[in-house]
Write an enzyme that holds these catalytic residues in place. Structure first.
Site, PDB file in Angstrom:
ATOM      1  N   ASP A  63       0.875  -1.169   0.000  1.00  0.00           N
ATOM      2  CA  ASP A  63       0.000   0.000   0.000  1.00  0.00           C
ATOM      3  C   ASP A  63       0.912   1.218   0.000  1.00  0.00           C
ATOM      4  OD1 ASP A  63      -1.683   2.116   0.475  1.00  0.00           O
ATOM      5  OD2 ASP A  63      -2.730   1.171   2.158  1.00  0.00           O
ATOM      6  N   TYR A 155      -9.493  14.117  -7.659  1.00  0.00           N
ATOM      7  CA  TYR A 155      -8.694  13.404  -8.658  1.00  0.00           C
ATOM      8  C   TYR A 155      -7.962  14.383  -9.568  1.00  0.00           C
ATOM      9  CZ  TYR A 155      -7.489  10.309 -12.529  1.00  0.00           C
ATOM     10  OH  TYR A 155      -6.806   9.615 -13.508  1.00  0.00           O
ATOM     11  N   LYS A 159      -3.817  14.882  -9.955  1.00  0.00           N
ATOM     12  CA  LYS A 159      -3.117  14.672 -11.219  1.00  0.00           C
ATOM     13  C   LYS A 159      -2.485  15.964 -11.732  1.00  0.00           C
ATOM     14  CE  LYS A 159      -3.828  10.272 -11.684  1.00  0.00           C
ATOM     15  NZ  LYS A 159      -2.695   9.323 -11.709  1.00  0.00           N
ATOM     16  N   THR A 190     -10.377   0.696 -18.300  1.00  0.00           N
ATOM     17  CA  THR A 190      -9.747  -0.073 -17.229  1.00  0.00           C
ATOM     18  C   THR A 190     -10.758  -0.310 -16.117  1.00  0.00           C
ATOM     19  OG1 THR A 190      -9.034   1.826 -15.881  1.00  0.00           O
ATOM     20  CG2 THR A 190      -7.574   1.149 -17.707  1.00  0.00           C
TER      21      THR A 190
END
Length: 251
Positions: A63, A155, A159, A190
């Site tokens: 992790d 998110y 990024k 994905t």
């Protein structure tokens, strides 16, 4: 054009159990590299293909949001012979606008997409520099680091950070012969993108100039290039692999 031959090279692929990381691990092994994949979970299925390729891939559980565990595992991999290539592909993506993001949601994205990837990049560069190795560090970012994606505040923020940190790490390490670059996938089919329903996926495909979603293997081709001697003079690039999505502008 020269073929990509990575025989004699060793690679670490973080987030290598699924999706783009898994496809990248297989592409590197096909090119001859010995690959250690790292992820929180075991592989969902055995690598298909020639036995000699699959035999080059081993797996370790980690992790990456746990700093001490990350340093410990990298130390173990280094003690086992080190590596020349690091592909950092682990990520968390969960939908929520800023006002709907609680602390736990924000922290999950920062712990993995920012802190965890930073720990892995730092340990990779430390290893390569201390051993006097040239090497390749390839971060798998996202076009969502370049433009907004409605409803994905944490998110996109995570990024976006890596766009400039890729440049900074490249500047700090280019003279050592360590190449740091990133790949910015567009919408890719994905496990992570199963959050979209079929109607939304079709609408997104219609907005992409190529009119299709990417496969993990198409993104892995760009990762393979940046991991290879063909990219020896490429430093600090954030390479979109997005079917023309960013070129098209807002859609």
């Amino acid at each position: 054009m020269r073929n990509i031959d990575l025989h004699g090279k060793r690679a670490v692929v973080v987030g290598g159990a699924t999706g783009i990381g898994r496809a990248s691990a297989y592409a590197l092994a096909q090119a001859g590299a010995d690959v250690v994949t790292v992820s929180r979970r075991e592989h969902t299925a055995a690598f298909a293909g020639p036995a000699d390729v699959s035999a080059r891939i081993t797996h370790r559980a980690l992790d990456i949001s746990r700093h001490d565990d990350t340093v410990r595992l990298f130390d173990e991999i280094i003690a086992g012979g080190g590596f020349d290539i690091a592909v950092l592909s682990a990520a968390v993506i969960e939908p929520a606008s800023a006002e709907d993001s609680d602390e736990a949601h924000w922290r999950r994205h920062m712990d993995v997409n920012v802190d965890g990837i930073f720990y892995c990049a730092r340990e990779s560069i430390r290893h390569m520099a201390s051993e006097g190795r040239t090497g390749k560090v390839v971060i798998v970012g996202s076009v969502s680091g370049m433009v907004g994606n409605p409803g994905f505040a944490a998110y996109c923020a995570s990024k976006g950070l890596w766009i400039n940190l890729t440049r900074q790490l490249a500047l700090d390490n280019a003279a050592r012969g360590i190449n740091v670059n990133s790949v910015l996938p567009g919408f890719t089919d994905t496990e992570l993108t199963q959050i979209y329903d079929a109607e939304t996926k079709a609408a997104i495909a219609a907005a992409v100039p190529a009119r299709v979603w990417a496969s993990p293997e198409q993104i892995a081709d760009a990762v393979l290039f940046l991991s290879s001697p063909l990219a020896d003079y490429v430093h600090g690039v954030n390479l979109p692999v997005d079917g023309g999505y960013l070129a098209a502008g807002p859609v």
